[in-house]
Design a protein around this motif. Structure first.
Motif: not given
Length: 232
Positions: A50, A53, A59, A62-63, A188, A192, A215, A218-219, A222
């Motif tokens: 984590a 980033t 992040i 996006s999450l 990044e 995430i 989640y 979200g990748i 991102l």
């Protein structure tokens, strides 16, 4: 052979799961201790990832957006349903088959190591990263199978398909992506992924019940945001 690293990774998970099934008769107290030990190890891994980033705001956005898409699409429910279907076919009712399948799949898939390793396999036919990951996943699958059961073994299939697909795509597409953008994306994605792994660790230790699968979009979000920022 572009898929060599992915294939070895899948085989390591199967082998570890078979070894772990032998340890299924250990006491519940030992299983609980081992499970929490895995949770602590995964927690540390998530924290390390984590911190990579360079923009926590991106992040977080996006999450959250990924969570909205994941909840709307019901990704977690669909993964659990698939795990339950496998459970009805291959395991006893009431077992932890589905939980083991989903938990192991997320642990083995999330993170930059698999992505970077697959890209290296596709671009340079360098399998060292994936072979290292195979060793880690093999030992992890022993402990996960001893705790959750044979559902962990079936996570080898999505791991092979996921990493294999990235390797094949990388062999075609990555030659057109600037190396600076690629390095930025890997950091990044790792960050995430680290947050998702933190959530998994809390679930493993029984502290929460976070729907981590939801989640995953979200990748993708991102990647889109970072790519747009890079070319602006």
């Amino acid at each position: 052979m572009i898929l060599f690293g992915s294939l070895v990774n899948g085989i390591a998970i199967v082998a570890g799961s078979l070894m772990g099934s032998i340890l299924r008769n250990i006491s519940e107290q030992m299983k609980d201790t081992v499970t929490k030990g895995i949770g602590l190890g995964v927690l540390v891994l998530g924290i390390q990832m984590a911190f990579k980033t360079s923009s926590f705001i991106v992040i977080l956005i996006s999450l959250c957006l990924g969570a909205m898409i994941g909840e709307a699409a019901g990704i977690e429910d669909k993964m659990n349903d698939f795990g339950l279907k496998l459970e009805r076919k291959y395991a006893k009712p009431g077992s932890n088959f589905a939980e083991g399948f989903v938990t192991a799949t997320l642990i083995f898939l999330i993170g930059s190591m698999g992505i970077i390793g697959a890209i290296e396999s596709g671009v340079a036919k360098n399998h060292q990263t994936l072979l290292t990951k195979a060793v880690m996943d093999g030992f992890m699958s022993i402990m996960l199978t001893a705790t959750f059961g044979v559902g962990v073994l079936f996570s080898a299939v999505p791991v092979f398909l996921y990493q294999g697909a990235i390797a094949l795509l990388a062999s075609v597409l990555m030659r057109y992506i600037p190396s600076e953008l690629l390095d930025l994306l890997m950091d990044e994605i790792s960050a995430i992924g680290g947050l998702m792994i933190l959530a998994i660790s809390l679930n493993i230790m029984g502290l929460t019940k976070i729907r981590v699968s939801n989640y995953l979009p979200g990748i993708i979000i991102l990647i889109g945001i970072v790519t747009v920022q890079f070319f602006m």
